[in-house]
Design a protein around this motif. Structure first.
Motif, short mmCIF file in Angstrom:
data_model
loop_
_atom_site.label_atom_id
_atom_site.label_comp_id
_atom_site.label_asym_id
_atom_site.label_seq_id
_atom_site.Cartn_x
_atom_site.Cartn_y
_atom_site.Cartn_z
N GLY A 54 0.79 -1.24 0.00
CA GLY A 54 0.00 0.00 0.00
C GLY A 54 0.82 1.28 0.00
O GLY A 54 0.54 2.21 -0.77
N PRO A 55 1.86 1.39 0.84
CA PRO A 55 2.64 2.63 0.87
C PRO A 55 3.36 2.94 -0.44
O PRO A 55 3.67 4.10 -0.74
N VAL A 56 3.64 1.91 -1.24
CA VAL A 56 4.30 2.12 -2.53
C VAL A 56 3.28 2.42 -3.61
O VAL A 56 3.46 3.32 -4.44
N ALA A 57 2.17 1.69 -3.60
CA ALA A 57 1.17 1.83 -4.65
C ALA A 57 0.07 2.83 -4.30
O ALA A 57 -0.80 3.10 -5.11
N PHE A 58 0.12 3.39 -3.09
CA PHE A 58 -0.90 4.33 -2.62
C PHE A 58 -2.30 3.71 -2.67
O PHE A 58 -3.26 4.34 -3.07
N LEU A 59 -2.38 2.44 -2.26
CA LEU A 59 -3.69 1.81 -2.13
C LEU A 59 -4.38 2.39 -0.89
O LEU A 59 -3.76 2.48 0.17
N PRO A 60 -5.64 2.77 -1.01
CA PRO A 60 -6.34 3.37 0.14
C PRO A 60 -6.57 2.36 1.25
O PRO A 60 -7.25 1.35 1.04
N THR A 61 -6.02 2.64 2.43
CA THR A 61 -6.13 1.69 3.54
C THR A 61 -7.59 1.52 3.99
O THR A 61 -7.97 0.43 4.44
N SER A 62 -8.37 2.58 3.89
CA SER A 62 -9.77 2.48 4.31
C SER A 62 -10.53 1.49 3.44
O SER A 62 -11.34 0.69 3.94
N VAL A 63 -10.27 1.52 2.14
CA VAL A 63 -10.93 0.59 1.21
C VAL A 63 -10.49 -0.85 1.50
O VAL A 63 -11.30 -1.78 1.50
N LEU A 64 -9.19 -1.03 1.74
CA LEU A 64 -8.67 -2.36 2.06
C LEU A 64 -9.30 -2.90 3.34
O LEU A 64 -9.69 -4.08 3.41
N SER A 65 -9.40 -2.05 4.36
CA SER A 65 -9.96 -2.49 5.64
C SER A 65 -11.43 -2.85 5.53
O SER A 65 -11.88 -3.87 6.08
N LEU A 66 -12.20 -2.03 4.83
CA LEU A 66 -13.62 -2.35 4.63
C LEU A 66 -13.77 -3.64 3.81
O LEU A 66 -14.64 -4.46 4.07
N GLY A 67 -12.88 -3.80 2.83
CA GLY A 67 -12.91 -5.02 2.02
C GLY A 67 -12.64 -6.26 2.85
O GLY A 67 -13.25 -7.31 2.62
N ALA A 68 -11.75 -6.14 3.83
CA ALA A 68 -11.46 -7.28 4.71
C ALA A 68 -12.68 -7.63 5.54
O ALA A 68 -12.99 -8.81 5.76
N VAL A 78 -10.34 -8.61 11.60
CA VAL A 78 -9.49 -7.72 12.41
C VAL A 78 -8.04 -8.21 12.42
O VAL A 78 -7.11 -7.41 12.27
N LEU A 79 -7.87 -9.52 12.59
CA LEU A 79 -6.52 -10.09 12.63
C LEU A 79 -5.78 -9.84 11.32
O LEU A 79 -4.62 -9.43 11.32
N TYR A 80 -6.45 -10.08 10.19
CA TYR A 80 -5.80 -9.91 8.89
C TYR A 80 -5.47 -8.44 8.62
O TYR A 80 -4.43 -8.12 8.04
N ILE A 81 -6.37 -7.54 9.06
CA ILE A 81 -6.10 -6.11 8.87
C ILE A 81 -4.89 -5.69 9.69
O ILE A 81 -4.01 -4.96 9.22
N THR A 159 2.58 0.67 16.74
CA THR A 159 1.68 0.66 15.60
C THR A 159 0.51 -0.30 15.84
O THR A 159 -0.65 0.06 15.63
N VAL A 160 0.80 -1.50 16.27
CA VAL A 160 -0.23 -2.51 16.49
C VAL A 160 -1.24 -2.05 17.55
O VAL A 160 -2.46 -2.08 17.33
N LEU A 161 -0.74 -1.60 18.68
CA LEU A 161 -1.62 -1.19 19.78
C LEU A 161 -2.45 0.04 19.40
O LEU A 161 -3.64 0.13 19.72
N GLY A 162 -1.82 0.97 18.70
CA GLY A 162 -2.51 2.21 18.38
C GLY A 162 -3.62 2.07 17.36
O GLY A 162 -4.57 2.86 17.36
N MET A 163 -3.51 1.08 16.49
CA MET A 163 -4.51 0.99 15.42
C MET A 163 -5.63 -0.01 15.72
O MET A 163 -6.53 -0.19 14.90
N THR A 167 -9.08 -0.32 13.55
CA THR A 167 -9.17 -1.59 12.82
C THR A 167 -10.49 -2.29 13.12
O THR A 167 -11.18 -2.77 12.20
N PHE A 168 -10.86 -2.33 14.39
CA PHE A 168 -12.14 -2.95 14.76
C PHE A 168 -13.32 -2.22 14.12
O PHE A 168 -14.24 -2.86 13.59
N ALA A 169 -13.28 -0.89 14.14
CA ALA A 169 -14.39 -0.10 13.60
C ALA A 169 -14.57 -0.36 12.10
O ALA A 169 -15.70 -0.56 11.62
N TYR A 170 -13.47 -0.38 11.35
CA TYR A 170 -13.54 -0.63 9.91
C TYR A 170 -14.01 -2.05 9.62
O TYR A 170 -14.85 -2.28 8.73
#
Length: 213
Positions: A54-68, A78-81, A159-163, A167-170
């Motif tokens: 994602g950081p290289v291709a600028f894939l939107p993280t919100s779209v990825l998370s909702l897709g998961a 949640v685990l995969y996200i 990073t893990v604890l903060g997100m 992650t759960f909400a998405y």
């Protein structure tokens, strides 16, 4: 490796991925779900790979998370996200470490120097709080962590604890849309909206506390 070669290679890879993701495909959460599920047993690994680049291709993280959430439900979505987002954060961190400011132009932000200085002093705290209350974008914070040389052993757990809340909400919102239940969708929307409201309320106090005004 010479600096000019690093820059050239980065621009070639970045340009190719950017072109593919932005001009060939217009990704929606349902597209992510369909692509991931098409891989069957390997779907989770492919999803994590998508998140990691994602950081290289600028894939939107919100779209990825909702897709998961659509593809896997709240659990194991949640685990995969979390795994995918941690991989993406690591990608951004390594890019920041490897390329520094030569390619990633973060200096255009007026608060960047203050952010770098503070992250060098209190890396874990800054990464954790800024993942929890996202005053800067997910990828930009990862780049900044690498550039400011926050210890990797502090960067990853922060990073893990903060997100986790985001992650759960998405994931919950995506899973609710897949369920088709109006009640579940309503509850998930309330949780998601509540997270946005809390972020907005604490935005200015956190900026002041972190010294990023």
């Amino acid at each position: 490796m010479p600096r000019w070669l690093k820059i050239t290679l980065f621009l070639l890879v970045f340009g190719t991925l950017f072109y593919i993701t932005h001009f060939h495909y217009e990704l929606r959460p349902s597209d992510i779900r369909d692509i991931v599920l098409s891989f069957g047993f390997w779907g989770p690994l492919f999803f994590i790979f998508l998140y990691a680049i994602g950081p290289v291709a600028f894939l939107p993280t919100s779209v990825l998370s909702l897709g998961a959430g659509l593809a896997f439900g709240v659990w194991p979505g949640v685990l995969y996200i979390i795994i995918g987002a941690t991989a993406a954060a690591t990608t951004g961190y390594v890019m920041g470490r490897f390329f520094g400011r030569s390619v990633i132009n973060v200096d255009r932000y007026p608060w960047s120097e203050k952010l770098f200085t503070q992250m060098e002093r209190r890396g874990f705290l800054y990464v954790f709080v800024l993942r929890l209350i996202p005053l800067v974008s997910f990828d930009l914070l990862s780049y900044a962590g690498g550039i400011s040389r926050v210890r990797f052993s502090a960067f990853v757990p922060a990073t893990v604890l903060g997100m986790i809340p985001g992650t759960f909400a998405y994931s919950f919102l995506g899973a609710s849309l897949a369920s088709g239940s109006v009640t579940t969708i309503f509850i998930a929307a309330l949780v998601f909206t509540g997270l946005i409201v809390v972020t907005y309320i604490f935005r200015e106090p956190v900026k002041k506390w972190l010294g990023l005004n």
